[in-house]
Design a protein around this motif. Structure first.
Motif, PDB file in Angstrom:
ATOM      1  N   GLU A 100      -9.505   7.443  10.900  1.00 22.63           N
ATOM      2  CA  GLU A 100      -9.497   8.780  11.490  1.00 22.63           C
ATOM      3  C   GLU A 100      -8.596   8.827  12.718  1.00 22.63           C
ATOM      4  OE1 GLU A 100     -12.597  12.419  12.577  1.00 22.63           O
ATOM      5  OE2 GLU A 100     -13.378  10.437  12.035  1.00 22.63           O
ATOM      6  N   ILE A 101      -7.866   9.924  12.844  1.00 26.08           N
ATOM      7  CA  ILE A 101      -6.975  10.153  13.981  1.00 26.08           C
ATOM      8  C   ILE A 101      -7.590  11.216  14.879  1.00 26.08           C
ATOM      9  CG2 ILE A 101      -4.632  10.732  14.716  1.00 26.08           C
ATOM     10  CD1 ILE A 101      -4.829   8.219  12.933  1.00 26.08           C
ATOM     11  N   PRO A 102      -7.926  10.904  16.132  1.00 21.96           N
ATOM     12  CA  PRO A 102      -8.491  11.914  17.026  1.00 21.96           C
ATOM     13  C   PRO A 102      -7.486  13.050  17.242  1.00 21.96           C
ATOM     14  CG  PRO A 102      -8.798   9.707  17.910  1.00 21.96           C
ATOM     15  CD  PRO A 102      -7.857   9.566  16.768  1.00 21.96           C
ATOM     16  N   LEU A 103      -7.960  14.265  17.182  1.00 17.32           N
ATOM     17  CA  LEU A 103      -7.061  15.403  17.350  1.00 17.32           C
ATOM     18  C   LEU A 103      -6.504  15.482  18.781  1.00 17.32           C
ATOM     19  CD1 LEU A 103      -8.768  18.238  15.267  1.00 17.32           C
ATOM     20  CD2 LEU A 103      -6.917  16.696  14.631  1.00 17.32           C
ATOM     21  N   ALA A 104      -7.147  14.783  19.701  1.00 19.18           N
ATOM     22  CA  ALA A 104      -6.623  14.735  21.068  1.00 19.18           C
ATOM     23  C   ALA A 104      -5.267  14.034  21.119  1.00 19.18           C
ATOM     24  CB  ALA A 104      -7.615  14.023  21.980  1.00 19.18           C
ATOM     25  N   GLU A 105      -4.974  13.208  20.098  1.00 15.28           N
ATOM     26  CA  GLU A 105      -3.699  12.501  20.042  1.00 15.28           C
ATOM     27  C   GLU A 105      -2.597  13.341  19.405  1.00 15.28           C
ATOM     28  OE1 GLU A 105      -4.157   8.755  18.137  1.00 15.28           O
ATOM     29  OE2 GLU A 105      -5.867   8.112  19.388  1.00 15.28           O
TER      30      GLU A 105
ATOM     31  N   ARG B 115     -10.833  17.434  10.603  1.00 19.89           N
ATOM     32  CA  ARG B 115     -10.790  15.973  10.522  1.00 19.89           C
ATOM     33  C   ARG B 115      -9.430  15.562   9.953  1.00 19.89           C
ATOM     34  NH1 ARG B 115     -15.655  12.691   7.898  1.00 19.89           N
ATOM     35  NH2 ARG B 115     -16.054  12.107  10.069  1.00 19.89           N
ATOM     36  N   LEU B 116      -8.751  14.678  10.678  1.00 21.55           N
ATOM     37  CA  LEU B 116      -7.437  14.178  10.281  1.00 21.55           C
ATOM     38  C   LEU B 116      -7.531  12.663  10.136  1.00 21.55           C
ATOM     39  CD1 LEU B 116      -4.291  14.813  10.010  1.00 21.55           C
ATOM     40  CD2 LEU B 116      -4.157  14.239  12.451  1.00 21.55           C
ATOM     41  N   TRP B 117      -6.994  12.148   9.024  1.00 20.69           N
ATOM     42  CA  TRP B 117      -7.030  10.697   8.871  1.00 20.69           C
ATOM     43  C   TRP B 117      -5.837  10.170   8.071  1.00 20.69           C
ATOM     44  CZ3 TRP B 117     -10.122  14.038   6.096  1.00 20.69           C
ATOM     45  CH2 TRP B 117     -10.209  13.890   4.710  1.00 20.69           C
ATOM     46  N   LEU B 118      -5.490   8.896   8.377  1.00 21.30           N
ATOM     47  CA  LEU B 118      -4.450   8.189   7.647  1.00 21.30           C
ATOM     48  C   LEU B 118      -5.119   7.418   6.523  1.00 21.30           C
ATOM     49  CD1 LEU B 118      -1.466   7.246   7.396  1.00 21.30           C
ATOM     50  CD2 LEU B 118      -2.073   5.329   8.904  1.00 21.30           C
ATOM     51  N   ARG B 119      -4.613   7.621   5.305  1.00 21.14           N
ATOM     52  CA  ARG B 119      -5.207   6.956   4.130  1.00 21.14           C
ATOM     53  C   ARG B 119      -4.218   5.930   3.574  1.00 21.14           C
ATOM     54  NH1 ARG B 119      -8.542  10.342  -0.059  1.00 21.14           N
ATOM     55  NH2 ARG B 119     -10.130   9.633   1.432  1.00 21.14           N
TER      56      ARG B 119
ATOM     57  N   SER C 199       0.821  -1.216   0.000  1.00 24.76           N
ATOM     58  CA  SER C 199       0.000   0.000   0.000  1.00 24.76           C
ATOM     59  C   SER C 199       0.854   1.264   0.000  1.00 24.76           C
ATOM     60  CB  SER C 199      -0.918   0.029   1.234  1.00 24.76           C
ATOM     61  OG  SER C 199      -1.847  -1.019   1.204  1.00 24.76           O
ATOM     62  N   LEU C 200       0.250   2.338  -0.456  1.00 23.00           N
ATOM     63  CA  LEU C 200       0.773   3.682  -0.263  1.00 23.00           C
ATOM     64  C   LEU C 200       0.020   4.279   0.914  1.00 23.00           C
ATOM     65  CD1 LEU C 200       0.579   5.003  -3.955  1.00 23.00           C
ATOM     66  CD2 LEU C 200       2.598   4.051  -2.811  1.00 23.00           C
ATOM     67  N   ALA C 201       0.684   5.134   1.673  1.00 23.01           N
ATOM     68  CA  ALA C 201      -0.006   5.740   2.815  1.00 23.01           C
ATOM     69  C   ALA C 201       0.402   7.201   2.962  1.00 23.01           C
ATOM     70  CB  ALA C 201       0.295   4.971   4.098  1.00 23.01           C
ATOM     71  N   PHE C 202      -0.545   8.002   3.420  1.00 21.21           N
ATOM     72  CA  PHE C 202      -0.293   9.428   3.663  1.00 21.21           C
ATOM     73  C   PHE C 202      -1.416   9.972   4.528  1.00 21.21           C
ATOM     74  CE2 PHE C 202      -2.282   8.655  -0.415  1.00 21.21           C
ATOM     75  CZ  PHE C 202      -3.426   9.438  -0.384  1.00 21.21           C
ATOM     76  N   PHE C 203      -1.197  11.151   5.097  1.00 23.66           N
ATOM     77  CA  PHE C 203      -2.205  11.777   5.937  1.00 23.66           C
ATOM     78  C   PHE C 203      -3.060  12.751   5.138  1.00 23.66           C
ATOM     79  CE2 PHE C 203       0.034  10.040   9.514  1.00 23.66           C
ATOM     80  CZ  PHE C 203      -0.926   9.976  10.515  1.00 23.66           C
TER      81      PHE C 203
ATOM     82  N   GLU D 236      -8.692  15.413  -3.797  1.00 20.46           N
ATOM     83  CA  GLU D 236      -8.740  14.090  -3.194  1.00 20.46           C
ATOM     84  C   GLU D 236     -10.141  13.798  -2.670  1.00 20.46           C
ATOM     85  OE1 GLU D 236      -6.295  11.987  -3.161  1.00 20.46           O
ATOM     86  OE2 GLU D 236      -4.432  13.121  -3.345  1.00 20.46           O
ATOM     87  N   PRO D 237     -10.560  12.528  -2.688  1.00 18.19           N
ATOM     88  CA  PRO D 237     -11.869  12.176  -2.114  1.00 18.19           C
ATOM     89  C   PRO D 237     -11.888  12.452  -0.615  1.00 18.19           C
ATOM     90  CG  PRO D 237     -10.971  10.372  -3.445  1.00 18.19           C
ATOM     91  CD  PRO D 237      -9.868  11.359  -3.262  1.00 18.19           C
ATOM     92  N   GLY D 238     -13.080  12.661  -0.072  1.00 19.95           N
ATOM     93  CA  GLY D 238     -13.232  12.897   1.350  1.00 19.95           C
ATOM     94  C   GLY D 238     -13.088  11.630   2.157  1.00 19.95           C
ATOM     95  N   PHE D 239     -13.211  11.779   3.468  1.00 19.71           N
ATOM     96  CA  PHE D 239     -13.060  10.644   4.377  1.00 19.71           C
ATOM     97  C   PHE D 239     -14.094   9.568   4.051  1.00 19.71           C
ATOM     98  CE2 PHE D 239     -14.173   8.400   8.302  1.00 19.71           C
ATOM     99  CZ  PHE D 239     -12.919   7.937   8.698  1.00 19.71           C
ATOM    100  N   GLY D 240     -13.610   8.334   3.847  1.00 15.25           N
ATOM    101  CA  GLY D 240     -14.494   7.209   3.562  1.00 15.25           C
ATOM    102  C   GLY D 240     -15.097   7.214   2.175  1.00 15.25           C
ATOM    103  N   GLU D 241     -14.609   8.095   1.291  1.00 14.50           N
ATOM    104  CA  GLU D 241     -15.196   8.226  -0.049  1.00 14.50           C
ATOM    105  C   GLU D 241     -14.243   7.780  -1.152  1.00 14.50           C
ATOM    106  OE1 GLU D 241     -16.211  12.342  -0.228  1.00 14.50           O
ATOM    107  OE2 GLU D 241     -17.929  12.152   1.150  1.00 14.50           O
ATOM    108  N   GLY D 242     -13.121   7.126  -0.777  1.00  9.66           N
ATOM    109  CA  GLY D 242     -12.108   6.765  -1.767  1.00  9.66           C
ATOM    110  C   GLY D 242     -12.404   5.512  -2.566  1.00  9.66           C
ATOM    111  N   GLY D 243     -13.356   4.687  -2.123  1.00 13.44           N
ATOM    112  CA  GLY D 243     -13.666   3.454  -2.834  1.00 13.44           C
ATOM    113  C   GLY D 243     -13.037   2.231  -2.195  1.00 13.44           C
TER     114      GLY D 243
END
Length: 262
Positions: free
Chosen positions: A253-258, A213-217, A156-160, A239-246
């Protein structure tokens, strides 16, 4: 005796019609003359954005608002490549994102704090900044920056990814000119009561970092989605939104508290 009487009646009506027609024509011509000299919506926008000397004042008038409006989906880290490996990998990511007040006009511009309109945006922003939701009222930049280690899936490729939370205030511009134009000094853009102009005030957390909203894709290698990312030469991509990439894309999702405070 009856027929001549009718003829006189018709003749009288015709004379009245002829007498009224020139008056109506003058009224129409006057209305056209008045509207021709008035400031158009685009002229109002141009004068306000340039802080024209012709203006006595220019202000943004808010009509409606929406809190927690998500901004564009942005890639905010480099892409980590784990293609060809079936095992997961632990990788460090340098994440960086910034937010600022943005103004959406017909042609788009940023109003400086030292202009009449910039001051108006600041004052309107004060109205929507509360103890519960703190917003960025001026055009200063607020940054989210940290380093984090996360797990990249096999092959996989990964990025925030990041999408800022904003308070979307919409309304119109009201310009007051120093000199009257056809007896009128106040003009609007795009129109009075319109919601055609948007001002996006970024929301800020109590620790001083932007809210959003912050997430690892993770994107499966060898797929069209992965090829699009690898072959892109643009710094910013849509880029597609959260959960919209297919089905080939996994978002966590990464909680901002972290996220560490600045």
């Amino acid at each position: 005796m009856t027929r001549p009487g009718r003829g006189n009646h018709r003749s009288k009506k015709k004379r009245i019609t002829l007498a009224v027609a020139p008056v109506a024509a003058v009224a129409v011509a006057t209305a056209l003359m008045n509207s021709a000299g008035a400031a158009t919506a685009s002229e109002v926008t141009a004068d306000c954005s340039s802080d024209s000397d012709k203006l006595e004042n220019c202000e943004f008038v808010d009509v409606q608002f929406k809190r927690n409006s998500l901004g564009p989906n942005q890639r905010v880290s480099t892409v980590t490549d784990n293609c060809g490996s079936s095992a997961t990998a632990s990788k460090a990511f340098n994440v960086s994102a910034s937010v600022t007040r943005t103004i959406q006009l017909e042609d788009g511009f940023t109003a400086g704090a030292d202009t009449k309109l910039g001051n108006s945006f600041f004052e309107i922003g004060a109205k929507f900044s509360t103890s519960e939701i703190n917003i960025t009222r001026d055009d200063k930049t607020t940054t989210l920056a940290f380093t984090r280690t996360d797990t990249v899936q096999g092959d996989s490729l990964a990025f925030f990814m990041w999408s800022a939370k904003r308070t979307d205030v919409s309304g119109f511009l009201r310009a007051t000119y120093k000199e009257a134009q056809d007896g009128q000094k106040v003009f609007f853009s795009p129109s009075e009561g319109s919601t055609g102009i948007h001002v996006f005030y970024p929301q800020i957390l109590k620790n001083g970092t932007p809210d959003g909203r912050l997430w690892l894709r993770n994107v499966t290698c060898g797929t069209p989605e992965a090829s699009g990312i690898q072959n892109s030469t643009r710094a910013l991509r849509a880029e597609p939104g959260f959960g919209e990439g297919g089905e080939n894309v996994t978002d966590v999702e990464i909680p901002l508290a972290e996220v560490p405070a600045p």
